[in-house]
Design an enzyme around this catalytic site. Structure first.
Site, PDB file in Angstrom:
ATOM      1  N   ASP A  16     -16.443  -6.839 -45.363  1.00 37.68           N
ATOM      2  CA  ASP A  16     -16.724  -6.831 -44.092  1.00 37.68           C
ATOM      3  C   ASP A  16     -15.621  -6.174 -43.197  1.00 37.68           C
ATOM      4  O   ASP A  16     -14.579  -6.866 -43.398  1.00 37.68           O
ATOM      5  CB  ASP A  16     -17.492  -7.902 -43.539  1.00 37.68           C
ATOM      6  CG  ASP A  16     -18.270  -7.557 -42.310  1.00 37.68           C
ATOM      7  OD1 ASP A  16     -18.595  -6.444 -41.925  1.00 37.68           O
ATOM      8  OD2 ASP A  16     -18.780  -8.380 -41.669  1.00 37.68           O
ATOM      9  N   GLY A  17     -15.830  -5.478 -42.103  1.00 38.20           N
ATOM     10  CA  GLY A  17     -14.809  -5.189 -41.223  1.00 38.20           C
ATOM     11  C   GLY A  17     -14.013  -3.847 -41.188  1.00 38.20           C
ATOM     12  O   GLY A  17     -13.213  -3.533 -40.565  1.00 38.20           O
ATOM     13  N   ASN A  18     -14.742  -2.855 -42.111  1.00 35.90           N
ATOM     14  CA  ASN A  18     -14.218  -1.574 -42.129  1.00 35.90           C
ATOM     15  C   ASN A  18     -14.223  -0.903 -40.825  1.00 35.90           C
ATOM     16  O   ASN A  18     -13.566  -0.212 -40.278  1.00 35.90           O
ATOM     17  CB  ASN A  18     -14.742  -0.842 -43.410  1.00 35.90           C
ATOM     18  CG  ASN A  18     -14.611  -1.186 -44.664  1.00 35.90           C
ATOM     19  OD1 ASN A  18     -13.724  -1.986 -45.008  1.00 35.90           O
ATOM     20  ND2 ASN A  18     -15.597  -0.973 -45.734  1.00 35.90           N
ATOM     21  N   GLY A  19     -15.402  -1.007 -40.054  1.00 37.59           N
ATOM     22  CA  GLY A  19     -15.730  -0.211 -39.040  1.00 37.59           C
ATOM     23  C   GLY A  19     -14.688  -0.720 -37.970  1.00 37.59           C
ATOM     24  O   GLY A  19     -13.884   0.191 -37.268  1.00 37.59           O
ATOM     25  N   HIS A  33     -14.004   2.839 -44.103  1.00 37.04           N
ATOM     26  CA  HIS A  33     -14.517   2.605 -45.478  1.00 37.04           C
ATOM     27  C   HIS A  33     -13.735   3.340 -46.703  1.00 37.04           C
ATOM     28  O   HIS A  33     -13.541   2.758 -47.537  1.00 37.04           O
ATOM     29  CB  HIS A  33     -15.940   3.302 -45.357  1.00 37.04           C
ATOM     30  CG  HIS A  33     -17.067   2.636 -44.525  1.00 37.04           C
ATOM     31  ND1 HIS A  33     -17.291   1.533 -44.403  1.00 37.04           N
ATOM     32  CD2 HIS A  33     -17.609   3.193 -43.646  1.00 37.04           C
ATOM     33  CE1 HIS A  33     -18.233   1.050 -43.521  1.00 37.04           C
ATOM     34  NE2 HIS A  33     -18.445   2.167 -42.908  1.00 37.04           N
ATOM     35  N   SER A  61     -25.954  -1.898 -48.271  1.00 34.46           N
ATOM     36  CA  SER A  61     -27.287  -2.991 -48.285  1.00 34.46           C
ATOM     37  C   SER A  61     -28.407  -2.172 -48.122  1.00 34.46           C
ATOM     38  O   SER A  61     -28.277  -0.793 -47.570  1.00 34.46           O
ATOM     39  CB  SER A  61     -27.078  -3.872 -47.302  1.00 34.46           C
ATOM     40  OG  SER A  61     -27.287  -3.463 -46.212  1.00 34.46           O
ATOM     41  N   LEU A 127     -12.777  -6.676 -67.523  1.00 34.86           N
ATOM     42  CA  LEU A 127     -13.472  -6.782 -66.286  1.00 34.86           C
ATOM     43  C   LEU A 127     -14.653  -6.293 -66.086  1.00 34.86           C
ATOM     44  O   LEU A 127     -14.913  -5.258 -66.476  1.00 34.86           O
ATOM     45  CB  LEU A 127     -12.171  -6.401 -65.077  1.00 34.86           C
ATOM     46  CG  LEU A 127     -12.762  -6.962 -63.798  1.00 34.86           C
ATOM     47  CD1 LEU A 127     -12.502  -8.521 -63.478  1.00 34.86           C
ATOM     48  CD2 LEU A 127     -12.066  -6.439 -62.529  1.00 34.86           C
ATOM     49  N   ARG A 177     -16.061 -13.649 -48.048  1.00 31.79           N
ATOM     50  CA  ARG A 177     -16.553 -12.568 -46.949  1.00 31.79           C
ATOM     51  C   ARG A 177     -15.327 -12.476 -46.048  1.00 31.79           C
ATOM     52  O   ARG A 177     -14.908 -13.283 -45.558  1.00 31.79           O
ATOM     53  CB  ARG A 177     -17.793 -13.137 -46.272  1.00 31.79           C
ATOM     54  CG  ARG A 177     -18.260 -11.957 -45.240  1.00 31.79           C
ATOM     55  CD  ARG A 177     -19.544 -12.329 -44.585  1.00 31.79           C
ATOM     56  NE  ARG A 177     -19.778 -11.293 -43.553  1.00 31.79           N
ATOM     57  CZ  ARG A 177     -21.102 -10.668 -43.645  1.00 31.79           C
ATOM     58  NH1 ARG A 177     -22.017 -11.431 -44.048  1.00 31.79           N
ATOM     59  NH2 ARG A 177     -21.099  -9.604 -42.489  1.00 31.79           N
ATOM     60  N   ARG A 183     -21.766 -15.359 -42.788  1.00 33.35           N
ATOM     61  CA  ARG A 183     -23.258 -15.311 -43.180  1.00 33.35           C
ATOM     62  C   ARG A 183     -23.474 -14.456 -44.499  1.00 33.35           C
ATOM     63  O   ARG A 183     -22.554 -13.873 -44.699  1.00 33.35           O
ATOM     64  CB  ARG A 183     -24.418 -14.671 -42.008  1.00 33.35           C
ATOM     65  CG  ARG A 183     -23.600 -13.129 -41.650  1.00 33.35           C
ATOM     66  CD  ARG A 183     -24.595 -12.672 -40.599  1.00 33.35           C
ATOM     67  NE  ARG A 183     -24.038 -11.362 -39.998  1.00 33.35           N
ATOM     68  CZ  ARG A 183     -23.367 -11.395 -38.947  1.00 33.35           C
ATOM     69  NH1 ARG A 183     -23.361 -12.390 -38.042  1.00 33.35           N
ATOM     70  NH2 ARG A 183     -22.595 -10.186 -38.452  1.00 33.35           N
ATOM     71  N   SER A 185     -26.072 -12.216 -45.384  1.00 36.69           N
ATOM     72  CA  SER A 185     -26.420 -10.638 -45.041  1.00 36.69           C
ATOM     73  C   SER A 185     -27.272 -10.261 -46.290  1.00 36.69           C
ATOM     74  O   SER A 185     -27.076  -9.047 -46.540  1.00 36.69           O
ATOM     75  CB  SER A 185     -25.267 -10.092 -44.462  1.00 36.69           C
ATOM     76  OG  SER A 185     -24.771 -10.278 -43.349  1.00 36.69           O
ATOM     77  N   GLU A 196     -19.474 -21.364 -54.147  1.00 37.28           N
ATOM     78  CA  GLU A 196     -18.765 -21.695 -53.070  1.00 37.28           C
ATOM     79  C   GLU A 196     -18.339 -20.676 -52.044  1.00 37.28           C
ATOM     80  O   GLU A 196     -18.162 -19.338 -52.650  1.00 37.28           O
ATOM     81  CB  GLU A 196     -17.290 -22.147 -53.688  1.00 37.28           C
ATOM     82  CG  GLU A 196     -17.261 -23.613 -54.645  1.00 37.28           C
ATOM     83  CD  GLU A 196     -17.788 -24.787 -53.925  1.00 37.28           C
ATOM     84  OE1 GLU A 196     -17.285 -25.009 -52.709  1.00 37.28           O
ATOM     85  OE2 GLU A 196     -18.632 -25.324 -54.474  1.00 37.28           O
TER      86      GLU A 196
END
Ligand code: FPP
Length: 241
Positions: A16-19, A33, A61, A127, A177, A183, A185, A196
């Site tokens: 989160d937080g790209n915008g 992004h 999402s 991975l 996050r 949250r 989301s 965790e």
């Protein structure tokens, strides 16, 4: 990088937080992004040396369709570009790619790209990278329940968890996050029952190896009890109740 003893094998990330990262620089949101993809590449490269074997990221999402049309099409373009540019490198690096989510609403070009990338990397074991795209935790639970009901299979914790889209891997040990939001989301609602949670104030494009190590170090200090008491855990390995 300090050697840690209590290491999460599977980490999940809400990037989160790209915008906000872009807005702070007077750039279009899509620039954030794009930068987010670069961060994802760095974090993926950092995981094997930290004994992480599975990474699950929330890239788009079910609710992201409600964003402005140019941002939605920009995210689709980023996915298509990342597939053509990054998959050969992921293949060389031993990364197995899986896309989790509904394929409904995706263009034929994107769907073919997802299938080809999954097939090409299917034999890789260093991975596992699960990209949740057009995914929602409620969608996942509801569609699994609907499939079981249609087949006449009784719905139990076991049958439902086996019908979910991430049934091929263990539940995440640690969910990170970024972006200072606390949250879930609609991400991994079922799978995160005993995960965790770690919240970082950093915006995703600013998240780096040092920030990952801070999250791992925080995780290492936690006691995972899975409903048991501390006393029950002393000297015993923790097994899920
Ligand atoms: C949330 O930030 C981020 C997303 C909705 C998209 C995340 C996608 C990437 C990092 C690109 C990787 C994509 C692929 C296909 C691998 P936000 O836009 O909600 O940020 P804000 O809260 O600052 O507005």
């Amino acid at each position: 990088m300090a050697e840690l003893h209590n290491v999460p094998r599977h980490i999940a990330i809400v990037m989160d937080g790209n915008g906000r990262w872009a807005s702070k620089r007077f750039l279009p949101r899509i620039a954030g992004h794009n930068r987010g993809v670069e961060t994802l590449k760095r974090i993926i490269s950092a995981c094997p040396s930290r004994h992480i074997d599975t990474v699950t990221v929330f890239a788009f999402s079910s609710e992201n369709w409600n964003r402005p049309v140019e941002e939605v099409s920009g995210l689709m373009d980023i996915l298509a570009m990342a597939l053509s540019r990054e998959v050969p490198k992921l293949q060389r690096d031993g990364v197995r790619l899986r896309f989790v989510g509904s394929r409904e609403g995706l263009s034929e070009r994107v769907k073919k790209g997802l299938e080809d990338a999954e097939a090409l990397t299917a034999g890789n074991t260093l991975l596992s990278l699960n990209v949740c795209f057009n995914y929602g935790g409620r969608w996942d639970i509801a569609s699994a329940a609907a499939r079981l009901a249609a087949a006449g299979t009784p719905i139990t914790e076991l049958s439902l968890s086996q019908a979910l889209s991430l049934s091929f891997c263990s539940d995440p040990d640690l969910l990170i996050r970024t972006g200072n939001e606390m949250r879930l989301s609609n991400f991994l609602l079922w799978q995160s029952a005993y995960t965790e949670l770690y919240f970082s104030e950093l915006l995703w494009p600013d998240f780096d190896e040092a920030a990952l190590d801070a999250a791992l170090s925080d995780y290492a200090s936690r006691e995972r009890r899975f409903g048991k008491t501390s006393d029950q855990l002393v000297g015993k390995s923790v097994t899920k109740a």
